[in-house]
Design a protein around this motif. Sequence first.
Motif, short mmCIF file in Angstrom:
data_model
loop_
_atom_site.label_atom_id
_atom_site.label_comp_id
_atom_site.label_asym_id
_atom_site.label_seq_id
_atom_site.Cartn_x
_atom_site.Cartn_y
_atom_site.Cartn_z
N GLU A 1 39.58 82.85 -50.12
CA GLU A 1 40.04 81.66 -50.82
C GLU A 1 41.26 82.10 -51.61
O GLU A 1 41.14 82.86 -52.56
CB GLU A 1 38.94 81.13 -51.75
N VAL A 2 42.44 81.65 -51.18
CA VAL A 2 43.67 82.10 -51.83
C VAL A 2 44.35 80.98 -52.62
O VAL A 2 45.40 81.20 -53.21
CB VAL A 2 44.67 82.71 -50.81
N GLY A 3 43.77 79.80 -52.65
CA GLY A 3 44.43 78.67 -53.30
C GLY A 3 44.10 78.48 -54.76
O GLY A 3 44.46 77.45 -55.34
N GLN B 1 29.49 78.57 -48.43
CA GLN B 1 29.20 79.22 -49.70
C GLN B 1 30.43 79.95 -50.23
O GLN B 1 31.19 80.55 -49.46
CB GLN B 1 28.05 80.21 -49.56
N LEU B 2 30.57 79.91 -51.54
CA LEU B 2 31.57 80.68 -52.25
C LEU B 2 30.89 81.97 -52.69
O LEU B 2 29.81 81.94 -53.27
CB LEU B 2 32.06 79.89 -53.47
N VAL B 3 31.53 83.11 -52.41
CA VAL B 3 30.97 84.40 -52.79
C VAL B 3 31.81 84.96 -53.94
O VAL B 3 33.04 85.07 -53.84
CB VAL B 3 30.97 85.39 -51.60
N VAL B 4 31.13 85.27 -55.04
CA VAL B 4 31.77 85.83 -56.23
C VAL B 4 30.89 86.97 -56.71
O VAL B 4 29.68 86.78 -56.91
CB VAL B 4 31.93 84.78 -57.35
N ALA B 5 31.45 88.16 -56.86
CA ALA B 5 30.71 89.33 -57.35
C ALA B 5 29.44 89.58 -56.55
O ALA B 5 28.40 89.94 -57.09
CB ALA B 5 30.40 89.17 -58.84
N THR C 1 33.35 82.02 -48.10
CA THR C 1 34.69 82.17 -48.65
C THR C 1 34.60 82.75 -50.05
O THR C 1 33.56 82.71 -50.69
CB THR C 1 35.45 80.82 -48.65
N GLY C 2 35.71 83.29 -50.51
CA GLY C 2 35.76 83.85 -51.86
C GLY C 2 36.99 84.72 -52.00
O GLY C 2 37.79 84.85 -51.07
N GLY C 3 37.12 85.32 -53.15
CA GLY C 3 38.27 86.17 -53.42
C GLY C 3 38.16 87.51 -52.70
O GLY C 3 37.12 87.86 -52.12
N ALA C 4 39.24 88.26 -52.75
CA ALA C 4 39.27 89.59 -52.16
C ALA C 4 38.23 90.48 -52.84
O ALA C 4 38.05 90.43 -54.06
CB ALA C 4 40.66 90.20 -52.31
N ARG C 5 37.53 91.23 -52.05
CA ARG C 5 36.51 92.20 -52.51
C ARG C 5 35.37 91.53 -53.28
O ARG C 5 34.75 92.13 -54.14
CB ARG C 5 37.12 93.30 -53.38
N SER C 6 35.07 90.29 -52.93
CA SER C 6 34.00 89.56 -53.62
C SER C 6 32.63 89.81 -53.02
O SER C 6 31.63 89.40 -53.60
CB SER C 6 34.30 88.05 -53.60
N GLY C 7 32.57 90.44 -51.83
CA GLY C 7 31.30 90.72 -51.19
C GLY C 7 31.01 89.84 -49.99
O GLY C 7 29.89 89.85 -49.47
N ILE D 1 29.42 87.49 -36.28
CA ILE D 1 30.21 87.52 -37.51
C ILE D 1 31.67 87.46 -37.12
O ILE D 1 32.14 88.30 -36.33
CB ILE D 1 29.96 88.80 -38.33
N VAL D 2 32.40 86.49 -37.65
CA VAL D 2 33.86 86.42 -37.48
C VAL D 2 34.47 86.83 -38.82
O VAL D 2 34.29 86.14 -39.82
CB VAL D 2 34.32 85.01 -37.09
N ASP D 3 35.18 87.95 -38.83
CA ASP D 3 35.70 88.50 -40.08
C ASP D 3 37.13 88.99 -39.84
O ASP D 3 37.33 90.03 -39.24
CB ASP D 3 34.80 89.65 -40.54
N CYS D 4 38.13 88.30 -40.31
CA CYS D 4 38.08 87.12 -41.15
C CYS D 4 39.21 86.17 -40.76
O CYS D 4 40.18 86.57 -40.13
CB CYS D 4 38.16 87.50 -42.62
N LEU D 5 39.07 84.92 -41.19
CA LEU D 5 40.10 83.91 -40.90
C LEU D 5 41.41 84.21 -41.62
O LEU D 5 42.48 83.86 -41.13
CB LEU D 5 39.60 82.52 -41.31
N SER D 6 41.34 84.86 -42.76
CA SER D 6 42.55 85.15 -43.54
C SER D 6 43.52 86.02 -42.76
O SER D 6 44.72 85.74 -42.69
CB SER D 6 42.18 85.87 -44.84
#
Length: 174
Positions: free
Chosen positions: A125-127, A159-163, A7-13, A80-85
């Motif tokens: 992660e949108v919250g 895992q949280l993905v950032v940058a 999980t992570g923000g948009a375009r986080s990788g 790979i399941v992409d994506c739940l969002s």
Amino acid sequence: MPLTFLTGGARSGKSSVAVRRAERAGAPVVFVATGQAGDAEMAERIALHQAERPPHWSTVEAPLDLADAVAGIGPGHAVIVDCLSLWVSNLMGRGDDQASTLDQAHALGRWAAAYPGQVLVVTNEVGSGIVPMHPVSRDYRDRLGRVNATVARYADLAQLVVAGRTLTLDPLED
């Protein structure tokens, strides 16, 4: 490690991390896509994601009935399941209520935890932002958060993905 939750923000990788891990799995890869090209911008985004994947990978389109779609994948793949969002957005567009959406999330989590192969689930992660002004936006944020928490409970690794970097998340204690 059957289920990895990213999980992570948009375009986080997140998707790139999932693709790299699936490539290293040493198994045939099945990419389960939940996105729909409803406009030109989304079609371009989908094309960019497709270009990132090797052409010999199998693709399953599952914008709505995700648990049924993955249930048909034979054993021994890296999935790979992409994506739940996007999946949650699609379910809301179809008119599914929150209880139905969470039931489907549990079905996906149970399948992924039992699957005889590697499963990587990608979501946003949108919250972490402000409370949206519009009721539909608040419902989406809340529903996706609950879906993410539901599926993550089944994961061996979250895992949280950032940058493009990952941070391992500890499980909640019951």
